[in-house]
Design an enzyme around this catalytic site. Structure first.
Site, mmCIF file in Angstrom:
data_model
loop_
_atom_site.group_PDB
_atom_site.id
_atom_site.type_symbol
_atom_site.label_atom_id
_atom_site.label_comp_id
_atom_site.label_asym_id
_atom_site.label_seq_id
_atom_site.Cartn_x
_atom_site.Cartn_y
_atom_site.Cartn_z
ATOM 1 N N LYS A 193 -7.202 -6.976 -12.555
ATOM 2 C CA LYS A 193 -7.006 -6.945 -11.107
ATOM 3 C C LYS A 193 -8.351 -7.106 -10.397
ATOM 4 O O LYS A 193 -9.282 -6.370 -10.664
ATOM 5 C CB LYS A 193 -6.337 -5.622 -10.708
ATOM 6 C CG LYS A 193 -5.881 -5.535 -9.249
ATOM 7 C CD LYS A 193 -6.956 -5.024 -8.279
ATOM 8 C CE LYS A 193 -7.329 -3.602 -8.546
ATOM 9 N NZ LYS A 193 -8.309 -3.105 -7.495
ATOM 10 N N ARG A 251 28.227 -15.146 8.429
ATOM 11 C CA ARG A 251 28.874 -15.255 7.131
ATOM 12 C C ARG A 251 27.919 -14.976 5.970
ATOM 13 O O ARG A 251 28.353 -14.765 4.836
ATOM 14 C CB ARG A 251 29.508 -16.643 6.970
ATOM 15 C CG ARG A 251 30.852 -16.764 7.677
ATOM 16 C CD ARG A 251 31.503 -18.099 7.389
ATOM 17 N NE ARG A 251 30.923 -19.175 8.182
ATOM 18 C CZ ARG A 251 31.196 -20.464 8.010
ATOM 19 N NH1 ARG A 251 32.023 -20.840 7.045
ATOM 20 N NH2 ARG A 251 30.638 -21.378 8.784
ATOM 21 N N TYR A 309 -11.265 4.057 -9.693
ATOM 22 C CA TYR A 309 -10.704 4.790 -8.553
ATOM 23 C C TYR A 309 -10.971 6.276 -8.712
ATOM 24 O O TYR A 309 -10.644 6.868 -9.754
ATOM 25 C CB TYR A 309 -9.198 4.519 -8.496
ATOM 26 C CG TYR A 309 -8.482 5.088 -7.291
ATOM 27 C CD1 TYR A 309 -8.972 4.896 -5.999
ATOM 28 C CD2 TYR A 309 -7.297 5.808 -7.445
ATOM 29 C CE1 TYR A 309 -8.296 5.401 -4.908
ATOM 30 C CE2 TYR A 309 -6.612 6.318 -6.361
ATOM 31 C CZ TYR A 309 -7.114 6.111 -5.085
ATOM 32 O OH TYR A 309 -6.442 6.618 -3.999
#
Length: 452
Positions: A350, A15, A386
């Site tokens: 970060k 359900r 990066y």
């Protein structure tokens, strides 16, 4: 006396109309079955056995070491489910609790009261019951002339007189362990569904002249089972109210409880103020005298005393004493702020450490970095971490000043007391107390526009 528990968590829950198995649906950020096991464990139950079936691996992964597991290969009823725990429990003495894994609101206090009542009554079985104004659909508790339980009658089998009984069975039981497993062997499946039902144990115990009792709970919300998304939302609402009330009683100001969502395991200190629209989840710890501003979202993080968070997102991070974050800042996993630091509007951090007194006031990205004490990073500055394949680290010393719109191309070190001129792209290390400039020389052509 030893205490054991069998948690029924084998059903798929059709359900719910979901790929996620029913007992794993979250309430207040935690799987329903985990709420049940936490309450059982906190009530002093030593041995917990969870009956799994559909989604067994996912259920076991969620619960982990908090329970032992048995597998119900075929779902042949609640008595059959309990019987699968026979090899672990049948030879033990003491009291065994049977609880459904889809009752997340059951509390440790109610479980303790049920077990204490059961043992003081010296009963073979005790059902947790409640009195409802509208009991339709529930099994009714039928009592005899001395007020002991004589039977549990399901709605479809109840006479008109029995249907008027307001006391209902919650489906949660306490049993004398030995008598439970002895009687389970006698349960038959001669019913329309061809299943073995746990309430039949009550009937069989009464036939043996054993004492069966019922403990009435005052909080009917606790026995609520969740079978569909509507009931899931109702359970979420009830749990939210319970959690918020606990924190307010303990000295936390929640300005608008209706729009504040706090996870079950969140810890909050006195005199902290939680403004509307806030969500605090996971293993979050909030200190004393903290202000959490409107629409902040904090998960698995520590916010120390006297800090202020304004409309920000913080995940898996640490914010030191008297620091300020926001508005509209994001601390991503691995961010660590020292005392009296400042992370301003539209700053993203970060996997970086900012030491005491460091400031990044606006519109900057600080990733994979270490920023020294009292260092000031100007608007629009970026640690360029990066190169398209690998991440590199930026280290900035104490008392440094990074001018606006600077790019620090990692790996790089900026020394103590160093200055980086606004608009610079810095690719080489900067020694202590030095000035670094890395921008094109300005050229001005007077009258250029007029000549055009």
């Amino acid at each position: 006396m030893q205490k054991h528990a069998v948690i029924l968590a084998a059903g798929k829950g059709t359900r719910m109309k979901s790929k996620l198995y029913k007992v794993l649906h979250p309430v207040a950020g935690q799987a329903m079955v985990q709420h049940v096991i936490d309450s059982v464990r906190n009530a002093g139950v030593e041995t917990v056995v969870t009956v799994v079936g559909h989604g067994a691996e996912k259920v076991q992964e969620t619960i982990g070491d908090a329970s032992q597991f048995v597998h119900q290969q075929e779902q042949l009823g609640t008595a059959h489910a309990v019987k699968t725990a026979k090899d672990i429990l049948s030879n033990k003495e003491g009291t065994t609790l049977v609880v459904c894994g889809d009752t997340p609101l059951i509390s440790e206090e109610t479980i303790q009261s049920l077990i204490s009542f059961h043992e003081s009554e010296k009963a073979a079985a005790t059902v947790l019951s409640a009195e409802l104004t509208h009991p339709y659909g529930y099994g009714r508790i039928i009592r005899d002339e001395v007020n002991e339980v004589s039977a549990i009658v399901e709605q479809k089998d109840a006479t008109k007189e029995q249907s008027e009984v307001k006391e209902i069975s919650s489906g949660i039981f306490a049993f004398d362990n030995k008598k439970l497993f002895e009687t389970l062997e006698e349960v038959k499946n001669d019913n329309a569904q061809g299943e073995y039902y746990l309430p039949d144990v009550i009937h069989l115990l009464k036939q043996k002249q054993e004492k069966v009792s019922a403990y009435i709970t005052d909080d009917v919300d606790e026995i609520m089972g969740v079978n569909d998304r509507v009931q899931l939302a109702q359970a979420e609402q009830k749990m939210k109210e319970r959690i918020n009330l606990k924190h307010m009683i303990n000295g936390v100001s929640i300005i608008d409880p209706a729009t504040t969502y706090i996870g079950k395991n969140v810890v909050i200190g006195e005199d902290t103020v939680i403004e509307p629209g806030t969500r605090l989840m996971g293993q979050t710890i909030i200190g004393k005298n903290v202000t959490i501003g409107m629409n902040s979202d904090i998960k698995n993080s520590t916010i120390e005393d006297d800090a202020t968070i304004k409309q920000s997102v913080i995940t898996d991070s640490f914010v030191g004493k008297a620091s300020a974050v926001g508005p509209f800042a994001q601390l991503r996993p691995g961010s660590e702020l020292g005392e009296e630091t400042k992370i301003g509007n539209f700053v993203e951090v970060k996997k970086a450490v900012l030491k005491n007194g460091a400031k990044v006031s606006h519109l900057s990205y600080i990733g994979d970095a270490e920023v020294g004490e009292r260092t000031n990073i100007g608007c629009g500055s970026i640690t360029v971490n990066y190169d398209g394949m690998n991440k590199f680290r930026t280290v900035i010393g104490d008392d440094a000043f990074i001018g606006c719109n600077s790019n620090l191309v990692a790996p790089i070190e900026i020394g103590d007391g160093a200055f980086v001129a606004a608009g610079s792209t810095i690719t080489n290390n900067v020694p202590d107390e030095s000035l670094a400039l890395g921008r094109a020389r300005q050229t001005t052509k007077e009258g250029y526009y007029k000549s055009k």
